[in-house]
Scaffold this active site. Structure first.
Site, PDB file in Angstrom:
ATOM      1  CG  HIS A  76      38.520  38.142  44.053  1.00 32.14           C
ATOM      2  ND1 HIS A  76      37.832  38.513  42.926  1.00 32.14           N
ATOM      3  CD2 HIS A  76      38.211  39.061  45.013  1.00 32.14           C
ATOM      4  CE1 HIS A  76      37.128  39.618  43.184  1.00 32.14           C
ATOM      5  NE2 HIS A  76      37.346  39.965  44.434  1.00 32.14           N
ATOM      6  CG  ASP A  79      41.251  39.181  38.272  1.00 29.31           C
ATOM      7  OD1 ASP A  79      41.868  39.274  37.189  1.00 29.31           O
ATOM      8  OD2 ASP A  79      40.039  39.455  38.396  1.00 29.31           O
TER       9      ASP A  79
END
Length: 104
Positions: A76, A79
């Protein structure tokens, strides 16, 4: 929270802030406020640099042999960083186009 988790959280927070500031820059440029657009872009770049700093610390730790466990939180974070970088690049282009349209 251990040091590794703190670095990941810092990466997420700073990358998210960078993205938000870049979007804000587009909105300011669209409204014709190019000074604020440039300020927001600068803020975005500073935030993404802080995110990169956290990422670099993790990479250096891994080079030293300190294995970083792969987690959904880490994915995450990466990203967020990549999205932040892309949005900053696009925001710069949008600001430049709006300036050109305004004759600046």
């Amino acid at each position: 929270m251990d040091e590794q988790e703190q670095l990941v959280i810092n990466l997420i927070v700073n990358a998210g802030s960078a993205r938000s500031s870049a979007i804000e820059a587009i909105q300011y440029a669209k409204a014709g406020d190019f000074e604020k657009a440039d300020e927001s872009l600068q803020t975005a770049k500073e935030s993404v640099n802080q995110a990169h700093h956290s990422q670099t610390e993790m990479i250096q730790a891994e080079i030293r042999g300190e294995k970083t466990p792969l987690s959904l939180l880490m994915v995450h974070a990466q990203d967020h960083l990549m999205c932040g970088l892309v949005v900053i690049d696009l925001a710069q282009e949008f600001v430049d186009v709006y300036k050109k349209m305004a004759g600046k």
